[in-house]
Scaffold this motif. Structure first.
Motif, PDB file in Angstrom:
ATOM      1  N   VAL A 267       1.466  -1.546  -0.267  1.00 48.71           N
ATOM      2  CA  VAL A 267       0.377   0.008  -0.014  1.00 48.71           C
ATOM      3  C   VAL A 267       0.689   0.674  -0.068  1.00 48.71           C
ATOM      4  O   VAL A 267       1.335   1.244   0.739  1.00 48.71           O
ATOM      5  CB  VAL A 267      -0.889   0.269   1.265  1.00 48.71           C
ATOM      6  CG1 VAL A 267      -2.355   1.232   1.552  1.00 48.71           C
ATOM      7  CG2 VAL A 267      -1.791  -0.963   1.107  1.00 48.71           C
ATOM      8  N   GLY A 268       0.535   1.937  -0.677  1.00 53.78           N
ATOM      9  CA  GLY A 268       1.378   3.542  -1.148  1.00 53.78           C
ATOM     10  C   GLY A 268       0.684   4.685  -0.743  1.00 53.78           C
ATOM     11  O   GLY A 268      -0.768   4.528  -0.956  1.00 53.78           O
ATOM     12  N   GLN A 269       0.024   5.327   0.210  1.00 51.44           N
ATOM     13  CA  GLN A 269      -0.674   6.451   0.716  1.00 51.44           C
ATOM     14  C   GLN A 269       0.139   7.488   0.931  1.00 51.44           C
ATOM     15  O   GLN A 269       1.043   7.773   1.406  1.00 51.44           O
ATOM     16  CB  GLN A 269      -1.103   6.115   2.033  1.00 51.44           C
ATOM     17  CG  GLN A 269      -2.475   6.881   2.542  1.00 51.44           C
ATOM     18  CD  GLN A 269      -2.675   6.029   3.599  1.00 51.44           C
ATOM     19  OE1 GLN A 269      -3.756   5.220   3.334  1.00 51.44           O
ATOM     20  NE2 GLN A 269      -2.769   6.523   4.577  1.00 51.44           N
ATOM     21  N   PHE A 270      -0.472   8.844   0.011  1.00 53.75           N
ATOM     22  CA  PHE A 270       0.584   9.826  -0.086  1.00 53.75           C
ATOM     23  C   PHE A 270       2.240   9.948   0.494  1.00 53.75           C
ATOM     24  O   PHE A 270       2.833  10.281   0.723  1.00 53.75           O
ATOM     25  CB  PHE A 270      -0.213  10.975   1.248  1.00 53.75           C
ATOM     26  CG  PHE A 270      -1.683  11.211   0.667  1.00 53.75           C
ATOM     27  CD1 PHE A 270      -1.596  12.611   0.426  1.00 53.75           C
ATOM     28  CD2 PHE A 270      -2.628  10.333   1.328  1.00 53.75           C
ATOM     29  CE1 PHE A 270      -3.120  12.837  -0.126  1.00 53.75           C
ATOM     30  CE2 PHE A 270      -4.086  10.915   0.973  1.00 53.75           C
ATOM     31  CZ  PHE A 270      -4.199  11.390   0.612  1.00 53.75           C
ATOM     32  N   SER A 271       2.551   9.270  -0.861  1.00 52.04           N
ATOM     33  CA  SER A 271       4.067   9.150  -1.055  1.00 52.04           C
ATOM     34  C   SER A 271       4.421   9.574  -2.291  1.00 52.04           C
ATOM     35  O   SER A 271       3.035   9.526  -3.749  1.00 52.04           O
ATOM     36  CB  SER A 271       4.752   7.836  -0.637  1.00 52.04           C
ATOM     37  OG  SER A 271       4.378   7.540   0.923  1.00 52.04           O
ATOM     38  N   ARG A 272       5.322   9.704  -2.811  1.00 50.07           N
ATOM     39  CA  ARG A 272       5.845  10.257  -4.347  1.00 50.07           C
ATOM     40  C   ARG A 272       7.008   9.669  -4.729  1.00 50.07           C
ATOM     41  O   ARG A 272       8.036   9.113  -4.404  1.00 50.07           O
ATOM     42  CB  ARG A 272       5.766  11.495  -4.443  1.00 50.07           C
ATOM     43  CG  ARG A 272       7.283  12.327  -3.525  1.00 50.07           C
ATOM     44  CD  ARG A 272       7.466  13.587  -3.811  1.00 50.07           C
ATOM     45  NE  ARG A 272       7.419  13.964  -5.240  1.00 50.07           N
ATOM     46  CZ  ARG A 272       7.258  15.343  -4.967  1.00 50.07           C
ATOM     47  NH1 ARG A 272       6.929  15.908  -4.521  1.00 50.07           N
ATOM     48  NH2 ARG A 272       7.267  15.408  -7.138  1.00 50.07           N
ATOM     49  N   ASP A 273       6.790   9.499  -6.338  1.00 46.90           N
ATOM     50  CA  ASP A 273       8.108   8.892  -6.597  1.00 46.90           C
ATOM     51  C   ASP A 273       8.422   7.161  -6.455  1.00 46.90           C
ATOM     52  O   ASP A 273       9.286   7.123  -5.582  1.00 46.90           O
ATOM     53  CB  ASP A 273       9.570   9.635  -6.905  1.00 46.90           C
ATOM     54  CG  ASP A 273       9.329  11.426  -7.481  1.00 46.90           C
ATOM     55  OD1 ASP A 273       8.555  11.000  -8.743  1.00 46.90           O
ATOM     56  OD2 ASP A 273       9.569  11.477  -6.430  1.00 46.90           O
ATOM     57  N   LEU A 274       7.814   6.528  -6.824  1.00 46.59           N
ATOM     58  CA  LEU A 274       7.814   4.525  -6.336  1.00 46.59           C
ATOM     59  C   LEU A 274       8.166   4.079  -7.482  1.00 46.59           C
ATOM     60  O   LEU A 274       7.340   4.032  -8.303  1.00 46.59           O
ATOM     61  CB  LEU A 274       6.519   4.402  -5.600  1.00 46.59           C
ATOM     62  CG  LEU A 274       5.717   5.211  -4.808  1.00 46.59           C
ATOM     63  CD1 LEU A 274       4.781   4.399  -4.157  1.00 46.59           C
ATOM     64  CD2 LEU A 274       6.806   5.284  -3.299  1.00 46.59           C
ATOM     65  N   SER A 275       9.038   3.015  -7.700  1.00 49.22           N
ATOM     66  CA  SER A 275       9.138   2.823  -8.502  1.00 49.22           C
ATOM     67  C   SER A 275       9.486   1.009  -8.282  1.00 49.22           C
ATOM     68  O   SER A 275       9.482   0.525  -6.607  1.00 49.22           O
ATOM     69  CB  SER A 275      10.904   2.867  -8.942  1.00 49.22           C
ATOM     70  OG  SER A 275      10.894   3.944  -8.802  1.00 49.22           O
ATOM     71  N   PHE A 276       8.545   0.236  -8.923  1.00 48.63           N
ATOM     72  CA  PHE A 276       9.187  -1.222  -8.153  1.00 48.63           C
ATOM     73  C   PHE A 276       8.956  -2.026 -10.221  1.00 48.63           C
ATOM     74  O   PHE A 276       8.469  -2.093 -10.700  1.00 48.63           O
ATOM     75  CB  PHE A 276       6.852  -2.155  -8.056  1.00 48.63           C
ATOM     76  CG  PHE A 276       6.614  -1.164  -6.758  1.00 48.63           C
ATOM     77  CD1 PHE A 276       6.370  -1.135  -5.628  1.00 48.63           C
ATOM     78  CD2 PHE A 276       5.588   0.023  -7.726  1.00 48.63           C
ATOM     79  CE1 PHE A 276       6.510  -0.867  -4.414  1.00 48.63           C
ATOM     80  CE2 PHE A 276       5.385   0.358  -6.466  1.00 48.63           C
ATOM     81  CZ  PHE A 276       5.148   0.188  -4.794  1.00 48.63           C
ATOM     82  N   ILE A 307       5.725   7.165 -11.046  1.00 47.47           N
ATOM     83  CA  ILE A 307       4.937   5.800 -10.222  1.00 47.47           C
ATOM     84  C   ILE A 307       5.639   4.768 -11.070  1.00 47.47           C
ATOM     85  O   ILE A 307       4.970   4.943 -12.675  1.00 47.47           O
ATOM     86  CB  ILE A 307       3.312   5.112  -9.729  1.00 47.47           C
ATOM     87  CG1 ILE A 307       3.144   6.332  -8.943  1.00 47.47           C
ATOM     88  CG2 ILE A 307       3.203   3.517  -9.356  1.00 47.47           C
ATOM     89  CD1 ILE A 307       3.475   6.124  -7.679  1.00 47.47           C
ATOM     90  N   LEU A 308       6.426   3.833 -11.230  1.00 43.32           N
ATOM     91  CA  LEU A 308       7.126   2.552 -11.966  1.00 43.32           C
ATOM     92  C   LEU A 308       6.306   1.630 -11.851  1.00 43.32           C
ATOM     93  O   LEU A 308       7.210   1.347 -11.167  1.00 43.32           O
ATOM     94  CB  LEU A 308       8.146   3.160 -12.673  1.00 43.32           C
ATOM     95  CG  LEU A 308       9.158   2.262 -13.598  1.00 43.32           C
ATOM     96  CD1 LEU A 308       8.345   2.005 -14.446  1.00 43.32           C
ATOM     97  CD2 LEU A 308      10.312   2.821 -13.802  1.00 43.32           C
TER      98      LEU A 308
END
Length: 580
Positions: A267-276, A307-308
């Motif tokens: 779960v990503g919540q009010f976050s920025r620039d996430l890569s998986f 988001i990637l």
């Protein structure tokens, strides 16, 4: 601890290298690594600059006894009635950690009980890599059907699933938990599909043990299962998450195997620039399990930046593989000329700060899902877990309807999902509602039981926002996804008033994809302007196995449905019918 480390190939320069074993963890011992990990994380937090936390290869166990317990409100999890205690059991808690790399070296972290395996809170520039995460005893019980008669069914229970018989009734048990009734799915490994069904196991008149881990269920009628089917059951309460990322930025997961998650997944919540990158979200090889997730695999709400999700595998969920959205809050009243009260409406989403000073917000008609005004937030006050007071930079716009909602349009991400595979998903592959650029390309979707891709938005059920403005779906392969009620690609805003001149979604391009379909429509779209469906190859498959009896489309015109759409371009596509 080792100071100043230069890696080859232009890799980061680390201020320090910390080894988990130096803090008391012993790989492959079965001992609790919880305290050692907490000491290592604390040591890393005291070092300025990039730090490598190195875990020598092996298996490490994390028990709940010494785990930190922290309260978190997490979107789309459990309501106050379902589970009023929002305390999470943190397997690993990284709070205000910056420039940290957790290097697993292929290690396996095994979690016991019910835990949120990893929490990242107010972190930045973090990388988790070369690591496997799993549960000792997953909270989804599994059993394989051996034989079914007219009023009974015999199964072999997976060794990792424990049970107790009490007066002919069955309880599933684990490390600190038990349940009797809950959602059920059936997995057919031969056809590589999983689907939801009623939990007829819970309706058994009696259960008896034939031998250890072999059970016979007695029913009033013949059960709907075949030998070899795997039955999956769970309790349904999302009291934890798999991984929780909140108010963090620059987080990257690389080459991480996630083999079971209890509750909602990543779960990503009010976050920025996430890569998986190169995730393997699937049952761990050698375990014989078929389930990797209790609910969604990746669920991102109210995020922004880029988001990637790339080159990953998603297999064996109990809900959607990927869901990216915002949250509509209903306007509950005007408190001053420039102040509003807004309310979380869905029972399972509440308690977190959905707005920040400086955020832009759109006012949305609930019936049409169209925006009629925009303001900027200059102050936020939490009145209670369900309600917030927003102070705006100007007067509240006139004419607010009784069910109108507000959307935070600042916290909306760019999204790219590419090069992934999706299989054994009982619902949807990807749900995406963000107004910024979205690209879904070069993925393979195999036998989703609902739509492979859903573009929704609603202000009356889940309250998941928002309007799509720029989406490209290209280079994907869709294999026997959907059904007659669930199109392969479904653009379905839940607006009650659909006006082709006032669209909810715009500029969705579906090009150069391969659709191998059964009875599912290729595309259904509603309230969309500038829809493009070009240069796609569609093949109507011959039915066999579980698909026998399903009608197939005979033309592309039959397989596309448009409602209240304008400016659509449907051209240059091919349509073939596979012979029986």
């Amino acid at each position: 601890m080792q100071d100043i480390h230069h890696e080859d190939n232009d890799q980061p320069v680390y201020r320090a290298i910390l080894r988990l074993t130096d803090f008391g963890a012993t790989p492959d011992s079965g001992g609790d690594a919880q305290s050692a990990m907490q000491r290592a994380i604390e040591a890393a937090s005291r070092i300025e600059g990039p730090v490598l936390l190195d875990c020598p290869q092996g298996s490490y166990h994390f028990y709940p006894d010494h785990a930190l317990r922290v309260p978190y409100f997490i979107t789309n999890t459990a309501s106050e009635e379902e589970h009023p205690d929002v305390t999470k059991t943190a397997g690993l808690l990284l709070k205000r950690q910056h420039q940290l790399t957790l290097e697993g070296n292929g290690s396996l972290f095994v979690f016991h009980g019910k835990q949120t395996m990893l929490i990242l809170d107010e972190c930045s520039d973090l990388e988790i890599r070369n690591l496997h995460l799993d549960y000792s005893r997953p909270t989804v019980a599994e059993m394989t059907v051996d034989f079914c008669g007219t009023d009974f069914c015999e199964v072999t229970v997976h060794p990792d699933s424990l049970y107790e018989l009490n007066g002919g009734r069955l309880d599933w048990t684990g490390e600190g938990w038990r349940f009797r009734e809950g959602p059920m799915q059936i997995c057919d490994l031969m056809q590589n599909i999983t689907w939801r069904t009623d939990n007829w196991l819970a309706e058994a008149r009696q259960v008896e043990e034939i031998s250890p881990h072999r059970l016979r269920f007695y029913f009033a009628s013949q059960p709907d299962a075949a030998p070899g089917n795997v039955l999956q059951v769970r309790d349904g309460i999302r009291d934890q998450a798999g991984i929780f990322i909140t108010e963090s930025s620059g987080v990257t997961f690389v080459n991480v195997g996630i083999h079971f998650m209890h509750g909602l997944g990543i779960v990503g919540q009010f976050s920025r620039d996430l890569s998986f990158l190169q995730l393997d979200v699937s049952p761990r090889p050698g375990t014989g399990r078929t389930v990797a997730g209790f609910a969604d695999f990746i669920h991102l709400s109210g995020c922004k930046g880029r988001i990637l999700i790339e080159d990953s595998r998603f297999t064996g969920a109990h809900d959607d593989a990927i869901n990216v959205h915002g949250t509509y809050l209903r306007i509950a009243g005007q408190l001053a000329e420039d102040a509003l009260k807004v309310r979380f409406m869905h029972p399972q989403t509440y308690g977190f700060m959905a707005f920040h000073p400086g955020d832009e917000v759109d006012f949305i008609r609930a019936e049409s899902l169209t925006a009629y005004a925009r303001s900027r937030v200059i102050g936020v006050l939490q009145l209670n877990p369900r309600e917030l007071m927003l102070t705006l930079d100007g007067p509240v716009p006139p004419g607010i309807g009784g069910t109108d909602v507000i959307e935070n349009v600042t916290w909306t991400p760019e999204l790219e999902i590419r090069g992934n595979t999706f299989a054994r998903i009982p619902t949807r592959g990807i749900l995406a509602t963000t107004r910024r650029r979205t690209v879904i390309r070069d993925n393979v979707f195999e036998r989703m039981q609902m739509s492979a891709i859903l573009v929704a938005a609603d202000a009356g059920s889940w309250y998941e926002s928002g309007a799509v403005r720029d989406m490209t779906i290209t280079g994907n392969r869709f294999i026997a996804c959907g059904c007659s009620e669930a199109p392969v690609i479904h653009i379905a805003p839940e607006n009650k008033e659909a006006d082709r001149d006032a669209p909810v979604h715009r500029n969705i391009r579906i090009e150069n994809n391969i659709f191998e379909i059964m009875d599912a429509p290729v595309l259904s779209a509603k309230s969309t302007q500038g829809l493009v469906f070009r240069h796609n190859d569609i093949v109507a498959l011959a039915a066999d196995g579980r698909d026998k009896g399903r009608d197939k489309h005979s033309s592309l015109e039959e397989a596309i449905r448009l409602t209240a759409c304008s400016g659509a371009d449907i051209s240059g596509n091919s349509f073939d019918v596979e012979e029986q």
